[in-house]
Design a protein around this motif. Structure first.
Motif, PDB file in Angstrom:
ATOM      1  N   THR A 107      12.667   5.172   5.127  1.00  0.00           N
ATOM      2  CA  THR A 107      12.953   3.740   5.195  1.00  0.00           C
ATOM      3  C   THR A 107      11.872   3.050   4.376  1.00  0.00           C
ATOM      4  N   TYR A 108      12.292   2.070   3.588  1.00  0.00           N
ATOM      5  CA  TYR A 108      11.389   1.402   2.654  1.00  0.00           C
ATOM      6  C   TYR A 108      11.127  -0.036   3.058  1.00  0.00           C
ATOM      7  N   THR A 109      10.023  -0.545   2.535  1.00  0.00           N
ATOM      8  CA  THR A 109       9.688  -1.957   2.629  1.00  0.00           C
ATOM      9  C   THR A 109       9.486  -2.463   1.213  1.00  0.00           C
ATOM     10  N   VAL A 110       9.961  -3.677   0.970  1.00  0.00           N
ATOM     11  CA  VAL A 110       9.708  -4.355  -0.296  1.00  0.00           C
ATOM     12  C   VAL A 110       8.529  -5.289  -0.031  1.00  0.00           C
ATOM     13  N   TYR A 111       7.430  -5.024  -0.721  1.00  0.00           N
ATOM     14  CA  TYR A 111       6.191  -5.769  -0.518  1.00  0.00           C
ATOM     15  C   TYR A 111       5.897  -6.673  -1.708  1.00  0.00           C
ATOM     16  N   LYS A 112       5.434  -7.866  -1.440  1.00  0.00           N
ATOM     17  CA  LYS A 112       4.772  -8.683  -2.449  1.00  0.00           C
ATOM     18  C   LYS A 112       3.286  -8.432  -2.203  1.00  0.00           C
ATOM     19  N   THR A 113       2.598  -7.938  -3.237  1.00  0.00           N
ATOM     20  CA  THR A 113       1.200  -7.522  -3.051  1.00  0.00           C
ATOM     21  C   THR A 113       0.293  -8.185  -4.077  1.00  0.00           C
ATOM     22  N   THR A 114      -0.987  -7.985  -3.873  1.00  0.00           N
ATOM     23  CA  THR A 114      -1.975  -8.527  -4.816  1.00  0.00           C
ATOM     24  C   THR A 114      -2.273  -7.569  -5.958  1.00  0.00           C
ATOM     25  N   ARG A 115      -1.784  -6.308  -5.837  1.00  0.00           N
ATOM     26  CA  ARG A 115      -1.993  -5.333  -6.915  1.00  0.00           C
ATOM     27  C   ARG A 115      -0.986  -4.192  -6.788  1.00  0.00           C
ATOM     28  N   PRO A 116      -0.767  -3.450  -7.879  1.00  0.00           N
ATOM     29  CA  PRO A 116       0.129  -2.282  -7.815  1.00  0.00           C
ATOM     30  C   PRO A 116      -0.430  -1.216  -6.873  1.00  0.00           C
ATOM     31  N   ASP A 117       0.434  -0.319  -6.463  1.00  0.00           N
ATOM     32  CA  ASP A 117       0.025   0.802  -5.625  1.00  0.00           C
ATOM     33  C   ASP A 117       0.510   2.091  -6.274  1.00  0.00           C
ATOM     34  N   THR A 142       3.451  -9.286  -8.133  1.00  0.00           N
ATOM     35  CA  THR A 142       3.583  -7.835  -8.094  1.00  0.00           C
ATOM     36  C   THR A 142       4.435  -7.484  -6.883  1.00  0.00           C
ATOM     37  N   THR A 143       5.493  -6.732  -7.132  1.00  0.00           N
ATOM     38  CA  THR A 143       6.375  -6.256  -6.072  1.00  0.00           C
ATOM     39  C   THR A 143       6.251  -4.747  -6.007  1.00  0.00           C
ATOM     40  N   VAL A 144       6.054  -4.234  -4.815  1.00  0.00           N
ATOM     41  CA  VAL A 144       5.899  -2.805  -4.585  1.00  0.00           C
ATOM     42  C   VAL A 144       6.955  -2.364  -3.587  1.00  0.00           C
ATOM     43  N   ILE A 145       7.682  -1.307  -3.931  1.00  0.00           N
ATOM     44  CA  ILE A 145       8.653  -0.719  -3.015  1.00  0.00           C
ATOM     45  C   ILE A 145       8.075   0.619  -2.575  1.00  0.00           C
ATOM     46  N   ALA A 146       7.854   0.740  -1.282  1.00  0.00           N
ATOM     47  CA  ALA A 146       7.216   1.945  -0.763  1.00  0.00           C
ATOM     48  C   ALA A 146       7.730   2.239   0.634  1.00  0.00           C
ATOM     49  N   GLU A 147       7.484   3.458   1.064  1.00  0.00           N
ATOM     50  CA  GLU A 147       7.851   3.800   2.428  1.00  0.00           C
ATOM     51  C   GLU A 147       7.157   2.829   3.376  1.00  0.00           C
ATOM     52  N   THR A 148       7.868   2.451   4.416  1.00  0.00           N
ATOM     53  CA  THR A 148       7.329   1.498   5.372  1.00  0.00           C
ATOM     54  C   THR A 148       6.008   2.012   5.940  1.00  0.00           C
ATOM     55  N   GLY A 149       5.002   1.148   5.904  1.00  0.00           N
ATOM     56  CA  GLY A 149       3.688   1.480   6.432  1.00  0.00           C
ATOM     57  C   GLY A 149       2.757   2.158   5.450  1.00  0.00           C
ATOM     58  N   ALA A 150       3.216   2.404   4.237  1.00  0.00           N
ATOM     59  CA  ALA A 150       2.404   3.163   3.277  1.00  0.00           C
ATOM     60  C   ALA A 150       1.455   2.308   2.449  1.00  0.00           C
ATOM     61  N   ILE A 151       1.571   1.008   2.514  1.00  0.00           N
ATOM     62  CA  ILE A 151       0.767   0.126   1.677  1.00  0.00           C
ATOM     63  C   ILE A 151      -0.423  -0.398   2.466  1.00  0.00           C
ATOM     64  N   ASP A 152      -1.559  -0.475   1.793  1.00  0.00           N
ATOM     65  CA  ASP A 152      -2.792  -0.996   2.375  1.00  0.00           C
ATOM     66  C   ASP A 152      -2.584  -2.469   2.751  1.00  0.00           C
ATOM     67  N   GLU A 153      -2.607  -2.768   4.026  1.00  0.00           N
ATOM     68  CA  GLU A 153      -2.281  -4.104   4.520  1.00  0.00           C
ATOM     69  C   GLU A 153      -3.074  -5.251   3.873  1.00  0.00           C
ATOM     70  N   PRO A 154      -4.346  -5.097   3.540  1.00  0.00           N
ATOM     71  CA  PRO A 154      -5.048  -6.237   2.920  1.00  0.00           C
ATOM     72  C   PRO A 154      -4.448  -6.693   1.588  1.00  0.00           C
ATOM     73  N   THR A 155      -3.681  -5.840   0.930  1.00  0.00           N
ATOM     74  CA  THR A 155      -3.076  -6.229  -0.344  1.00  0.00           C
ATOM     75  C   THR A 155      -1.715  -6.900  -0.171  1.00  0.00           C
ATOM     76  N   VAL A 156      -1.154  -6.886   1.038  1.00  0.00           N
ATOM     77  CA  VAL A 156       0.196  -7.411   1.286  1.00  0.00           C
ATOM     78  C   VAL A 156       0.160  -8.927   1.466  1.00  0.00           C
ATOM     79  N   VAL A 157       1.014  -9.603   0.682  1.00  0.00           N
ATOM     80  CA  VAL A 157       1.184 -11.048   0.797  1.00  0.00           C
ATOM     81  C   VAL A 157       2.401 -11.344   1.674  1.00  0.00           C
ATOM     82  N   GLU A 158       3.506 -10.657   1.396  1.00  0.00           N
ATOM     83  CA  GLU A 158       4.740 -10.769   2.173  1.00  0.00           C
ATOM     84  C   GLU A 158       5.399  -9.399   2.220  1.00  0.00           C
TER      85      GLU A 158
END
Length: 127
Positions: A18-28, A41-57
Protein backbone atom coordinates in the motif's frame (compact mmCIF):
# COMPACT_ATOMS: atom_id res chain seq x y z
CA UNK A 1 -2.54 2.24 -32.88
CA UNK A 2 -5.58 1.63 -30.76
CA UNK A 3 -5.33 1.51 -26.93
CA UNK A 4 -7.98 -1.25 -26.90
CA UNK A 5 -5.50 -3.54 -28.67
CA UNK A 6 -3.24 -3.31 -25.62
CA UNK A 7 -6.04 -3.95 -23.13
CA UNK A 8 -7.10 -7.23 -24.76
CA UNK A 9 -5.07 -9.89 -22.96
CA UNK A 10 -2.75 -7.29 -21.42
CA UNK A 11 -1.60 -8.04 -17.89
CA UNK A 12 -2.19 -5.64 -15.04
CA UNK A 13 -0.53 -6.45 -11.72
CA UNK A 14 -1.75 -5.15 -8.37
CA UNK A 15 0.90 -4.28 -5.83
CA UNK A 16 1.03 -6.14 -2.55
CA UNK A 17 2.20 -2.92 -0.96
CA UNK A 18 0.00 0.00 0.00
CA UNK A 19 1.39 3.38 -1.01
CA UNK A 20 1.22 6.94 0.20
CA UNK A 21 1.58 9.98 -2.03
CA UNK A 22 3.72 12.45 -0.09
CA UNK A 23 4.46 16.11 -0.64
CA UNK A 24 7.96 16.40 0.82
CA UNK A 25 10.77 18.86 1.27
CA UNK A 26 13.21 16.65 -0.67
CA UNK A 27 13.39 13.52 -2.85
CA UNK A 28 13.75 10.11 -1.23
CA UNK A 29 16.09 7.57 -2.85
CA UNK A 30 14.10 4.61 -1.55
CA UNK A 31 10.78 5.78 -3.04
CA UNK A 32 8.91 4.02 -5.83
CA UNK A 33 8.78 7.34 -7.70
CA UNK A 34 9.74 10.95 -7.19
CA UNK A 35 8.38 13.85 -9.19
CA UNK A 36 10.16 17.13 -8.67
CA UNK A 37 9.38 20.40 -10.40
CA UNK A 38 10.03 24.06 -9.70
CA UNK A 39 7.39 24.30 -6.97
CA UNK A 40 7.18 20.97 -5.16
CA UNK A 41 8.48 17.46 -4.64
CA UNK A 42 6.08 14.53 -4.70
CA UNK A 43 7.23 11.14 -3.47
CA UNK A 44 5.30 7.90 -3.92
CA UNK A 45 6.45 5.28 -1.45
CA UNK A 46 5.23 2.44 0.65
CA UNK A 47 3.18 3.76 3.53
CA UNK A 48 5.40 4.62 6.48
CA UNK A 49 8.65 4.50 4.50
CA UNK A 50 9.33 8.24 4.36
CA UNK A 51 11.18 10.17 7.05
CA UNK A 52 8.39 12.13 8.74
CA UNK A 53 10.32 15.43 9.18
CA UNK A 54 10.43 15.79 5.38
CA UNK A 55 6.65 15.29 4.93
CA UNK A 56 4.55 18.38 4.24
CA UNK A 57 1.31 16.57 3.31
CA UNK A 58 0.33 12.94 2.76
CA UNK A 59 -2.48 11.04 1.05
CA UNK A 60 -2.59 7.44 2.30
CA UNK A 61 -4.21 4.23 1.11
CA UNK A 62 -3.22 3.72 -2.55
CA UNK A 63 -2.66 0.47 -4.44
CA UNK A 64 -0.47 0.43 -7.57
CA UNK A 65 -1.81 -1.09 -10.78
CA UNK A 66 0.98 -1.71 -13.29
CA UNK A 67 0.24 -2.28 -16.95
CA UNK A 68 2.78 -5.03 -17.67
CA UNK A 69 3.15 -4.23 -21.32
CA UNK A 70 5.54 -2.19 -23.41
CA UNK A 71 3.62 0.85 -24.58
CA UNK A 72 5.17 2.59 -27.57
CA UNK A 73 5.59 6.37 -27.54
CA UNK A 74 3.41 6.55 -30.65
CA UNK A 75 0.42 5.08 -28.80
CA UNK A 76 -2.10 7.87 -28.30
CA UNK A 77 -4.79 7.81 -25.63
CA UNK A 78 -3.82 4.80 -23.51
CA UNK A 79 -3.97 6.60 -20.16
CA UNK A 80 -6.95 8.61 -21.36
CA UNK A 81 -8.81 5.35 -22.03
CA UNK A 82 -7.85 4.00 -18.59
CA UNK A 83 -8.84 7.23 -16.86
CA UNK A 84 -12.15 7.42 -18.73
CA UNK A 85 -13.06 3.81 -17.99
CA UNK A 86 -12.31 4.20 -14.29
CA UNK A 87 -14.03 7.60 -14.13
CA UNK A 88 -17.18 5.90 -15.43
CA UNK A 89 -17.04 3.85 -12.22
CA UNK A 90 -16.28 6.94 -10.07
CA UNK A 91 -12.72 5.74 -9.41
CA UNK A 92 -10.10 8.46 -9.03
CA UNK A 93 -6.56 7.72 -10.21
CA UNK A 94 -3.05 9.03 -9.73
CA UNK A 95 -1.23 8.24 -12.98
CA UNK A 96 2.49 7.65 -13.50
CA UNK A 97 4.42 6.69 -16.58
CA UNK A 98 7.89 5.26 -16.93
CA UNK A 99 9.80 4.93 -20.19
CA UNK A 100 7.61 2.14 -21.56
CA UNK A 101 5.12 1.23 -18.84
CA UNK A 102 2.19 3.01 -17.20
CA UNK A 103 1.00 2.75 -13.63
CA UNK A 104 -2.09 4.06 -11.91
CA UNK A 105 -2.66 4.33 -8.23
CA UNK A 106 -6.20 3.80 -6.98
CA UNK A 107 -7.53 4.08 -3.47
CA UNK A 108 -7.66 0.75 -1.66
CA UNK A 109 -11.42 1.15 -1.21
CA UNK A 110 -11.80 1.38 -5.02
CA UNK A 111 -9.52 -1.53 -5.89
CA UNK A 112 -12.22 -4.14 -6.55
CA UNK A 113 -14.21 -1.75 -8.74
CA UNK A 114 -11.08 -0.72 -10.68
CA UNK A 115 -9.89 -4.26 -11.32
CA UNK A 116 -13.36 -5.40 -12.41
CA UNK A 117 -13.56 -2.50 -14.87
CA UNK A 118 -10.11 -3.29 -16.30
CA UNK A 119 -11.17 -6.92 -16.74
CA UNK A 120 -14.22 -5.79 -18.74
CA UNK A 121 -11.77 -3.95 -21.05
CA UNK A 122 -10.00 -7.25 -21.65
CA UNK A 123 -7.13 -6.95 -19.19
CA UNK A 124 -5.91 -9.91 -17.16
CA UNK A 125 -5.58 -8.62 -13.59
CA UNK A 126 -3.12 -10.43 -11.31
CA UNK A 127 -3.43 -9.83 -7.58
Amino acid sequence: MNPADYFEGGTVTVSDETYTVYKTTRPDPEAFATIQDETETTVIAETGAIDEPTVVEAEHGWKRLTFEMVLPFELVGFLAAVATALAEEDVSIFALSSYSTDHVLVKEADLATATQKLETLGCVVEQ
